[in-house]
Design a protein around this motif. Structure first.
Motif, PDB file in Angstrom:
ATOM      1  N   TRP A  13       0.615  -1.157  -0.060  1.00 40.34           N
ATOM      2  CA  TRP A  13       0.206   0.264   0.058  1.00 40.34           C
ATOM      3  C   TRP A  13       0.423   1.375  -0.259  1.00 40.34           C
ATOM      4  O   TRP A  13       0.519   2.304  -0.252  1.00 40.34           O
ATOM      5  N   LEU A  20      -4.931   1.168   6.941  1.00 42.33           N
ATOM      6  CA  LEU A  20      -4.074   2.599   6.166  1.00 42.33           C
ATOM      7  C   LEU A  20      -3.540   3.675   6.884  1.00 42.33           C
ATOM      8  O   LEU A  20      -2.595   4.076   6.773  1.00 42.33           O
ATOM      9  N   ILE A  27      -8.397  -1.672   0.363  1.00 44.10           N
ATOM     10  CA  ILE A  27      -7.278  -1.079   1.857  1.00 44.10           C
ATOM     11  C   ILE A  27      -8.061  -1.372   3.181  1.00 44.10           C
ATOM     12  O   ILE A  27      -9.421  -0.670   3.129  1.00 44.10           O
TER      13      ILE A  27
END
Length: 125
Positions: free
Chosen positions: A30, A60, A55
């Motif tokens: 990510w 996150l 996500i």
């Protein structure tokens, strides 16, 4: 890191190979995507959630915190109700722009040369 190629000698830095350090900061599923989205400007948490629907909120949050701790992104908290938080690249974070753009370009090329050919082969079989 031992190499037979003189162009890429073993790393003399006792802290580790610079490539390894870079991957620690931007590596993972990510972080590169988060950084890519920040190249175009400041983002809020829910914007990331819309841009990256796969996500989780927890992941996150963790990735943003790690990037902030690494000095690559800045988190601005506005004292208002409801609270507003914005994320942006730091001045040092902007130095990653060429790397992120090269990763994007390589990914596009990979899709054209490898993935598309693979898809064609599967259809033929």
């Amino acid at each position: 890191m031992k190499s037979n190629n003189n162009e890429y000698p073993s790393c003399p830095d006792p802290r580790g190979c610079p490539v390894e350090v870079t991957l620690e900061v931007v590596g993972g599923k990510w972080k590169g995507i988060i950084l890519y989205h920040l190249l175009s400007g400041t983002r809020r948490f829910n914007e990331f959630r819309r841009l990256m629907p796969d996500i989780t909120q927890r992941m996150l949050t963790l990735q943003l915190r790690e990037l902030e701790n690494d000095g690559v992104i800045h988190r601005e908290i506005y004292k208002e109700v409801p609270p507003k938080v914005e994320y942006s690249l730091t001045e040092f974070g902007h130095t990653l722009e060429p790397i992120i753009n090269l990763m994007r370009d390589w990914g596009e090329r990979y899709n054209q040369e490898i993935v598309n050919k693979r898809d064609i082969l599967v259809k033929v079989e």
